[in-house]
Design a protein around this motif. Structure first.
Motif, PDB file in Angstrom:
ATOM      1  N   TYR A  95      18.167  20.092  37.099  1.00 51.57           N
ATOM      2  CA  TYR A  95      19.592  20.536  37.139  1.00 51.57           C
ATOM      3  C   TYR A  95      20.219  19.276  37.561  1.00 51.57           C
ATOM      4  O   TYR A  95      21.463  18.928  37.137  1.00 51.57           O
ATOM      5  CB  TYR A  95      19.753  21.408  37.996  1.00 51.57           C
ATOM      6  CG  TYR A  95      21.321  21.919  38.678  1.00 51.57           C
ATOM      7  CD1 TYR A  95      22.245  21.969  37.797  1.00 51.57           C
ATOM      8  CD2 TYR A  95      21.672  21.605  40.125  1.00 51.57           C
ATOM      9  CE1 TYR A  95      23.558  22.244  38.344  1.00 51.57           C
ATOM     10  CE2 TYR A  95      22.917  21.547  40.500  1.00 51.57           C
ATOM     11  CZ  TYR A  95      23.848  21.911  39.532  1.00 51.57           C
ATOM     12  OH  TYR A  95      25.065  22.060  40.098  1.00 51.57           O
ATOM     13  N   THR A 139      23.315  16.909  35.332  1.00 48.43           N
ATOM     14  CA  THR A 139      24.886  16.593  35.578  1.00 48.43           C
ATOM     15  C   THR A 139      25.124  15.405  35.344  1.00 48.43           C
ATOM     16  O   THR A 139      26.516  15.044  35.361  1.00 48.43           O
ATOM     17  CB  THR A 139      24.980  16.995  37.267  1.00 48.43           C
ATOM     18  OG1 THR A 139      24.077  16.249  38.124  1.00 48.43           O
ATOM     19  CG2 THR A 139      24.500  18.639  37.550  1.00 48.43           C
ATOM     20  N   CYS A 188      27.939  17.160  42.401  1.00 42.66           N
ATOM     21  CA  CYS A 188      27.544  18.527  42.588  1.00 42.66           C
ATOM     22  C   CYS A 188      28.602  19.405  43.586  1.00 42.66           C
ATOM     23  O   CYS A 188      28.259  20.692  43.752  1.00 42.66           O
ATOM     24  CB  CYS A 188      26.045  18.605  43.271  1.00 42.66           C
ATOM     25  SG  CYS A 188      24.916  17.967  41.865  1.00 42.66           S
ATOM     26  N   ALA A 246      30.866  22.000  41.811  1.00 43.75           N
ATOM     27  CA  ALA A 246      30.035  21.836  40.470  1.00 43.75           C
ATOM     28  C   ALA A 246      30.504  22.741  39.550  1.00 43.75           C
ATOM     29  O   ALA A 246      30.435  22.608  38.346  1.00 43.75           O
ATOM     30  CB  ALA A 246      28.608  22.164  40.817  1.00 43.75           C
ATOM     31  N   TRP A 295      26.612  24.178  35.490  1.00 42.58           N
ATOM     32  CA  TRP A 295      26.233  25.097  36.978  1.00 42.58           C
ATOM     33  C   TRP A 295      26.133  26.502  36.493  1.00 42.58           C
ATOM     34  O   TRP A 295      25.090  27.010  37.096  1.00 42.58           O
ATOM     35  CB  TRP A 295      27.617  24.835  37.658  1.00 42.58           C
ATOM     36  CG  TRP A 295      27.713  25.789  38.710  1.00 42.58           C
ATOM     37  CD1 TRP A 295      27.276  25.469  39.992  1.00 42.58           C
ATOM     38  CD2 TRP A 295      28.349  27.039  38.884  1.00 42.58           C
ATOM     39  NE1 TRP A 295      27.498  26.558  40.812  1.00 42.58           N
ATOM     40  CE2 TRP A 295      28.211  27.687  39.992  1.00 42.58           C
ATOM     41  CE3 TRP A 295      29.151  27.698  37.728  1.00 42.58           C
ATOM     42  CZ2 TRP A 295      28.803  28.975  40.263  1.00 42.58           C
ATOM     43  CZ3 TRP A 295      29.540  28.989  38.105  1.00 42.58           C
ATOM     44  CH2 TRP A 295      29.397  29.497  39.539  1.00 42.58           C
ATOM     45  N   TYR A 340      22.448  26.813  35.199  1.00 42.80           N
ATOM     46  CA  TYR A 340      21.385  26.516  36.168  1.00 42.80           C
ATOM     47  C   TYR A 340      21.485  27.703  37.541  1.00 42.80           C
ATOM     48  O   TYR A 340      20.633  27.730  38.335  1.00 42.80           O
ATOM     49  CB  TYR A 340      21.342  25.199  36.592  1.00 42.80           C
ATOM     50  CG  TYR A 340      20.471  24.225  35.735  1.00 42.80           C
ATOM     51  CD1 TYR A 340      19.174  24.395  35.857  1.00 42.80           C
ATOM     52  CD2 TYR A 340      21.146  23.592  34.859  1.00 42.80           C
ATOM     53  CE1 TYR A 340      18.243  23.429  34.977  1.00 42.80           C
ATOM     54  CE2 TYR A 340      20.352  22.903  33.814  1.00 42.80           C
ATOM     55  CZ  TYR A 340      19.091  22.760  34.092  1.00 42.80           C
ATOM     56  OH  TYR A 340      18.334  21.820  32.886  1.00 42.80           O
ATOM     57  N   SER A 346      21.277  25.594  40.528  1.00 46.34           N
ATOM     58  CA  SER A 346      22.716  25.265  41.263  1.00 46.34           C
ATOM     59  C   SER A 346      23.195  25.949  42.547  1.00 46.34           C
ATOM     60  O   SER A 346      23.627  25.198  43.210  1.00 46.34           O
ATOM     61  CB  SER A 346      23.619  25.596  40.012  1.00 46.34           C
ATOM     62  OG  SER A 346      23.729  26.900  39.778  1.00 46.34           O
TER      63      SER A 346
END
Length: 460
Positions: free
Chosen positions: A363, A367, A425, A428, A436, A439, A448
């Motif tokens: 994750y 990002t 994050c 997010a 986001w 996940y 997330s």
């Protein structure tokens, strides 16, 4: 002006090069020649504006001239005052109609579409004239762009972030000493018989070091230009973020491999490093890159009909095929960028392939694709930063020599990257909503949500 009871209208004049033509004194023949030359030049430029979708980086001047025509010809009173110059809305409508009918508008280099010598001379004269106008009258800093959903956004120069400085790992003697220590301690020229990987033919332990050394060469070779957005006339980093958000949704809908998504973004960035792209063709570049990456990575890739359907028929099958051919040719058929996933698996060997930190790192790693500062970052470094941060979130704060050996980076090289990932994050759901949301699902173990809760707990 009043003169003995009579109203005298001041003569209107038009400048073309060094010639001044006054309407009251010029004969009709000269006036007609000027009128025809201007009309031919305007039509020529409008035609090029419709056709130039993806041009060479060297065609930026032409693109700027096209934008100047669009803004100035319909915002100010034209000095020529020709009756049959259409209004801005009518021109836009005509351009859309012609684009639907003309199959040649998609990918044309600035050198294509040859004309006769006379037409070229007229075109150059108009280009010079418009260039002078652009120099004399600066276009306003605030420009309005239309996104793919049809909403209008005011893009201020300060918000474009075109001067973003790329982030890269630091190197010094102390770092090199630590890397040498890790290599001396864990490198083996002969496979360790006690290592489970030695007995797994899929792991090809005998060649692992050579393979990853080669992948480190490829990540440098296929590195995009981190400053390519400065060469784009219509695109900005926010537009790139929007397009990536849409690609993540498309990638998730087709249930494709993570490698396919990372290769897609690399193809887009490398292509934009070499070519300028108009905003109305940016989405086509993205979907064509996904099509190429899926063919390279997947066993079963989406069909053309699938992509056209997902695009809601915005582009045709022929559009995607021609875009694919053009992009592959531009990249010289060099598609073998390694991506971060092999490096992430390699690093996880330091923890005996522990499932939890590697899953959470996926994750955090994803990002990074929306961050402009990491456009040209090495995928091995991104994988190391994501894995380092995932271990920190899960409560492991150490970065041993074993981690240094399998990642190729020390903690001092990774901490700035991990800090940037962690900053992205925060909020997010706004910064990278599709990632986001993806996940947040149980299928991805709500990674997330875990990161969000950890951030809240550390800031409390």
């Amino acid at each position: 002006m009043m003169l003995e009871g009579y109203t005298v209208q001041p003569p209107q004049s038009t400048l073309m090069g060094d010639i001044e033509i006054q309407d009251e004194n010029a004969n009709q023949e000269v006036k007609n020649v000027l009128y025809q030359g201007v009309q031919k030049g305007i039509k020529r430029l409008e035609k090029r504006q419709r056709r130039v979708a993806l041009g060479d980086v060297t065609s930026q001047k032409a693109n700027k001239i096209h934008n100047a025509i669009h803004n100035k010809f319909h915002q100010t009173k034209n000095n020529f005052e020709i009756e049959n110059i259409r209004s801005s809305a009518l021109v836009k409508e005509q351009q859309r109609d012609v684009r639907d009918e003309d199959s040649d508008y998609f990918l044309i280099d600035s050198s294509e579409g040859s004309s006769t010598d006379d037409e070229q001379v007229n075109e150059d004269a108009i280009d010079d004239l418009l260039s002078r106008r652009v120099n004399d009258q600066q276009i306003q800093a605030d420009e309005v762009y239309e996104d793919f959903d049809g909403e209008m956004h005011d893009v201020i120069e300060e918000d474009v972030d075109s001067q973003i400085e790329p982030l890269s790992p630091i190197n010094n003697d102390e770092i090199q000493t630590e890397l040498d220590r890790a290599f001396e301690k864990y490198f083996r020229s002969v496979p360790n018989p006690l290592d489970d990987d030695t007995h797994d033919v899929v792991m090809v332990v005998e060649y692992a070091s050579d393979i990853f050394y080669y992948l480190r060469e490829l990540e440098v070779k296929y590195r995009p230009n981190p400053y390519y957005m400065q060469n784009q006339v219509e695109l900005t980093w926010p537009f790139r973020r929007t397009m990536i958000d849409w690609l993540v949704q498309l990638h998730f809908r087709f249930q494709l491999l993570p490698e396919t998504l990372y290769l897609t973004i690399n193809i887009v960035d490398r292509f934009l490093s070499k070519k300028t792209v108009t905003l109305n063709r940016f989405q086509l570049v993205g979907v064509s890159a996904l099509f190429i990456a899926a063919k390279f990575e997947e066993i079963n890739c989406p069909t053309l009909d699938d992509l056209v359907y997902m695009l809601e028929n915005t582009y045709t099958r022929d559009d995607i095929i021609r875009a694919e051919q053009y992009m592959i040719d531009t990249l010289e058929f060099e598609i073998g960028w390694p991506g971060p996933m092999p490096f992430l698996r390699r690093i996880s060997k330091a923890d005996d392939y522990d499932f939890e930190p590697r899953t959470l790192a996926k994750y955090l790693l994803e990002t990074t694709i929306v961050e402009p500062k990491l456009v040209a970052a090495a995928p091995s470094w991104l994988a190391a930063g994501a894995y380092f941060l995932s271990r920190t979130i899960l409560g492991s704060n150490d970065w041993s020599l074993k981690h240094v050996f399998y990642s190729g980076y020390t903690s001092s090289q990774i901490i700035p990257l991990a800090s940037l990932i962690l900053e992205n994050c925060k909020n997010a759901s706004r910064r990278h909503h599709s990632i986001w949301k993806k996940y947040f699902d149980q299928k991805h173990y709500r990674c997330s949500q875990i990161v969000e809760e950890w951030i809240v707990s550390t800031e409390a």
